[in-house]
Design a protein around this motif. Structure first.
Motif, PDB file in Angstrom:
ATOM      1  N   VAL A 192       0.846  -1.199   0.000  1.00 62.09           N
ATOM      2  CA  VAL A 192       0.000   0.000   0.000  1.00 62.09           C
ATOM      3  C   VAL A 192       0.877   1.243   0.000  1.00 62.09           C
ATOM      4  N   ALA A 193       0.681   2.092  -1.002  1.00 62.21           N
ATOM      5  CA  ALA A 193       1.462   3.327  -1.134  1.00 62.21           C
ATOM      6  C   ALA A 193       0.693   4.551  -0.685  1.00 62.21           C
ATOM      7  N   LEU A 194      -0.620   4.549  -0.889  1.00 61.86           N
ATOM      8  CA  LEU A 194      -1.406   5.772  -0.689  1.00 61.86           C
ATOM      9  C   LEU A 194      -2.772   5.456  -0.128  1.00 61.86           C
ATOM     10  N   VAL A 195      -3.097   6.136   0.955  1.00 63.42           N
ATOM     11  CA  VAL A 195      -4.460   6.147   1.482  1.00 63.42           C
ATOM     12  C   VAL A 195      -4.881   7.603   1.456  1.00 63.42           C
ATOM     13  N   GLY A 196      -5.734   7.952   0.487  1.00 65.67           N
ATOM     14  CA  GLY A 196      -6.006   9.361   0.257  1.00 65.67           C
ATOM     15  C   GLY A 196      -7.465   9.723   0.310  1.00 65.67           C
ATOM     16  N   ALA A 197      -7.745  10.899  -0.219  1.00 70.04           N
ATOM     17  CA  ALA A 197      -9.104  11.417  -0.258  1.00 70.04           C
ATOM     18  C   ALA A 197      -9.818  10.888  -1.504  1.00 70.04           C
ATOM     19  N   ALA A 198     -10.933  11.518  -1.832  1.00 73.11           N
ATOM     20  CA  ALA A 198     -11.781  10.986  -2.897  1.00 73.11           C
ATOM     21  C   ALA A 198     -11.249  11.240  -4.300  1.00 73.11           C
ATOM     22  N   GLY A 199     -10.127  11.935  -4.417  1.00 69.01           N
ATOM     23  CA  GLY A 199      -9.608  12.248  -5.738  1.00 69.01           C
ATOM     24  C   GLY A 199      -9.080  11.048  -6.491  1.00 69.01           C
ATOM     25  N   VAL A 200      -8.701   9.980  -5.756  1.00 70.23           N
ATOM     26  CA  VAL A 200      -8.201   8.756  -6.357  1.00 70.23           C
ATOM     27  C   VAL A 200      -9.235   7.676  -6.123  1.00 70.23           C
ATOM     28  N   ALA A 201      -9.249   6.648  -6.980  1.00 70.85           N
ATOM     29  CA  ALA A 201     -10.229   5.572  -6.863  1.00 70.85           C
ATOM     30  C   ALA A 201     -10.334   5.088  -5.421  1.00 70.85           C
ATOM     31  N   ALA A 202     -11.539   4.709  -5.010  1.00 69.40           N
ATOM     32  CA  ALA A 202     -11.801   4.316  -3.635  1.00 69.40           C
ATOM     33  C   ALA A 202     -10.883   3.181  -3.210  1.00 69.40           C
ATOM     34  N   GLY A 203     -10.452   3.241  -1.955  1.00 73.13           N
ATOM     35  CA  GLY A 203      -9.585   2.206  -1.419  1.00 73.13           C
ATOM     36  C   GLY A 203      -8.125   2.580  -1.534  1.00 73.13           C
ATOM     37  N   PRO A 204      -7.285   1.930  -0.726  1.00 73.32           N
ATOM     38  CA  PRO A 204      -5.850   2.216  -0.787  1.00 73.32           C
ATOM     39  C   PRO A 204      -5.274   1.899  -2.159  1.00 73.32           C
ATOM     40  N   ALA A 205      -4.281   2.673  -2.565  1.00 73.20           N
ATOM     41  CA  ALA A 205      -3.625   2.460  -3.856  1.00 73.20           C
ATOM     42  C   ALA A 205      -2.288   1.771  -3.632  1.00 73.20           C
ATOM     43  N   ALA A 206      -2.015   0.737  -4.418  1.00 73.65           N
ATOM     44  CA  ALA A 206      -0.762  -0.005  -4.318  1.00 73.65           C
ATOM     45  C   ALA A 206       0.347   0.733  -5.056  1.00 73.65           C
ATOM     46  N   TYR A 207       1.583   0.436  -4.686  1.00 70.41           N
ATOM     47  CA  TYR A 207       2.727   1.051  -5.358  1.00 70.41           C
ATOM     48  C   TYR A 207       2.677   0.818  -6.862  1.00 70.41           C
ATOM     49  N   GLY A 208       2.333  -0.385  -7.252  1.00 65.92           N
ATOM     50  CA  GLY A 208       2.332  -0.722  -8.667  1.00 65.92           C
ATOM     51  C   GLY A 208       1.221  -0.083  -9.463  1.00 65.92           C
ATOM     52  N   ALA A 209       0.272   0.574  -8.762  1.00 65.01           N
ATOM     53  CA  ALA A 209      -0.851   1.221  -9.445  1.00 65.01           C
ATOM     54  C   ALA A 209      -0.752   2.734  -9.440  1.00 65.01           C
ATOM     55  N   LEU A 210       0.311   3.297  -8.854  1.00 68.25           N
ATOM     56  CA  LEU A 210       0.402   4.749  -8.736  1.00 68.25           C
ATOM     57  C   LEU A 210       0.726   5.438 -10.057  1.00 68.25           C
ATOM     58  N   VAL A 211       1.598   4.832 -10.843  1.00 69.87           N
ATOM     59  CA  VAL A 211       2.037   5.452 -12.098  1.00 69.87           C
ATOM     60  C   VAL A 211       1.104   5.005 -13.217  1.00 69.87           C
ATOM     61  N   VAL A 212       0.278   5.941 -13.672  1.00 65.79           N
ATOM     62  CA  VAL A 212      -0.747   5.637 -14.674  1.00 65.79           C
ATOM     63  C   VAL A 212      -0.384   6.312 -15.990  1.00 65.79           C
ATOM     64  N   PRO A 213      -0.061   5.564 -17.034  1.00 63.67           N
ATOM     65  CA  PRO A 213       0.230   6.185 -18.332  1.00 63.67           C
ATOM     66  C   PRO A 213      -0.987   6.936 -18.864  1.00 63.67           C
ATOM     67  N   ARG A 214      -0.749   8.122 -19.420  1.00 61.10           N
ATOM     68  CA  ARG A 214      -1.824   8.923 -20.012  1.00 61.10           C
ATOM     69  C   ARG A 214      -1.415   9.280 -21.446  1.00 61.10           C
ATOM     70  N   PRO A 215      -1.503   8.332 -22.363  1.00 61.11           N
ATOM     71  CA  PRO A 215      -1.043   8.585 -23.734  1.00 61.11           C
ATOM     72  C   PRO A 215      -1.777   9.723 -24.419  1.00 61.11           C
ATOM     73  N   GLU A 216      -3.000  10.018 -23.974  1.00 62.88           N
ATOM     74  CA  GLU A 216      -3.761  11.104 -24.592  1.00 62.88           C
ATOM     75  C   GLU A 216      -3.131  12.465 -24.306  1.00 62.88           C
ATOM     76  N   TRP A 217      -2.234  12.550 -23.350  1.00 59.91           N
ATOM     77  CA  TRP A 217      -1.554  13.812 -23.062  1.00 59.91           C
ATOM     78  C   TRP A 217      -0.424  14.104 -24.038  1.00 59.91           C
ATOM     79  N   GLY A 218       0.011  13.093 -24.774  1.00 58.47           N
ATOM     80  CA  GLY A 218       1.106  13.285 -25.712  1.00 58.47           C
ATOM     81  C   GLY A 218       2.463  13.188 -25.029  1.00 58.47           C
ATOM     82  N   ASP A 219       3.524  13.418 -25.802  1.00 58.32           N
ATOM     83  CA  ASP A 219       4.879  13.368 -25.268  1.00 58.32           C
ATOM     84  C   ASP A 219       5.245  14.705 -24.614  1.00 58.32           C
ATOM     85  N   ARG A 220       5.975  14.628 -23.528  1.00 63.30           N
ATOM     86  CA  ARG A 220       6.453  15.802 -22.797  1.00 63.30           C
ATOM     87  C   ARG A 220       5.333  16.821 -22.536  1.00 63.30           C
ATOM     88  N   PRO A 221       4.226  16.382 -21.954  1.00 61.35           N
ATOM     89  CA  PRO A 221       3.129  17.318 -21.686  1.00 61.35           C
ATOM     90  C   PRO A 221       3.503  18.322 -20.593  1.00 61.35           C
TER      91      PRO A 221
END
Length: 272
Positions: A192-221
């Motif tokens: 478990v890496a993060l126990v946060g507020a409602a801004g992130v999906a409900a429930g604790p977030a694991a280390y392996g789930a923290l980095v979310v690729p966002r290809p729609e942002w393009g390169d070097r956004p």
């Protein structure tokens, strides 16, 4: 599901440092009413990494934070909150943010953090360390036997005049720690890496789930962050993963379009 090949927050920062150590990665504006209003600071990958390393070394060497420890971060949307969060993740601990049932030990409710009432005991009694800019918060944590760090928000702070005895004064002490960090233990992607507020999906977030690729942002956004601190942290990791940078404004005051244009913002996120 996280796997052993998951990208961790420390990997993202290390990659940004290798890619371009001097390009700005975090630009912060403070529009909040108070003594820091009007401050602007720009952190390159090198400078951000140095701040993270100093904080992580303090956590690991003297503040008794190790892999699996829970650290309560009671700070507003601020560049100092970003490097403290990254430092917590560098040592493999769990970052706990006020909100979604977790309450900071204070009776105030600053902007962009969760409701702040109650005591450290309300968090289940297993908080190893409290990091806050509120003297009352850190004094209460220390008196209950919990480690405490008092953060001074001004960029040129050299010490806090009201630091309670036994509390770590970040502005005075952090500079004494090294600029290079070597973790004693790397976190498991499933930890478990993060126990946060409602801004992130409900429930604790694991280390392996923290980095979310966002290809729609393009390169070097160039991403303008918004929302609660947990949302801001996760979105910052996504931007850096794409070799990008972020702009963070505390309590935006007035029309922001001119600022977005001057900063070259390419992705604007809505709050929430």
């Amino acid at each position: 599901m996280p796997t052993e090949r998951s990208v961790l927050p420390a990997d993202v920062l290390a990659t940004a440092l290798r890619a371009d150590a001097t390009r700005p990665r975090l630009t912060f504006y403070d529009d909040a009413v108070g003594p820091t209003r009007g401050e602007r600071i720009e952190l390159s990958a090198k400078v951000l990494t140095n701040w993270v390393a100093k904080a992580a070394n303090a956590l690991q060497e003297d503040l008794d934070v190790t892999s699996g420890s829970r650290v309560l971060l009671d700070l507003p949307l601020h560049w100092r909150a970003v490097y403290w969060a990254l430092a917590v993740w560098s040592v493999g601990a769990t970052l706990v943010l006020p909100g979604a049932g977790d309450r900071a030990p204070s009776n105030r409710a600053p902007s962009n953090r969760g409701p702040s009432t109650g005591t450290v005991a309300d968090l289940g009694g297993d908080i190893a360390l409290v990091v806050s800019d509120d003297v009352t918060v850190v004094a209460g944590a220390h008196s209950s036997g919990t480690g405490a760090v008092l953060v001074s928000l001004p960029m040129l702070a050299r010490g806090h005049l009201d630091t309670p005895g036994g509390v770590f004064d970040e502005a005075r002490e952090l500079a004494t720690y090294g600029d290079v960090f070597d973790a004693w233990e790397s976190p498991s992607p499933a930890a478990v890496a993060l126990v946060g507020a409602a801004g992130v999906a409900a429930g604790p977030a694991a280390y392996g789930a923290l980095v979310v690729p966002r290809p729609e942002w393009g390169d070097r956004p160039r991403v303008e962050l918004a929302g609660t601190l947990d949302r801001v942290l996760v979105d910052a990791l996504s931007a850096w993963y794409a070799d990008g940078s972020v702009v963070l404004v505390r309590d935006p005051d007035g029309e922001q379009q001119a600022r977005r244009t001057s900063e070259g913002v390419t992705v604007r996120l809505s709050g929430g």
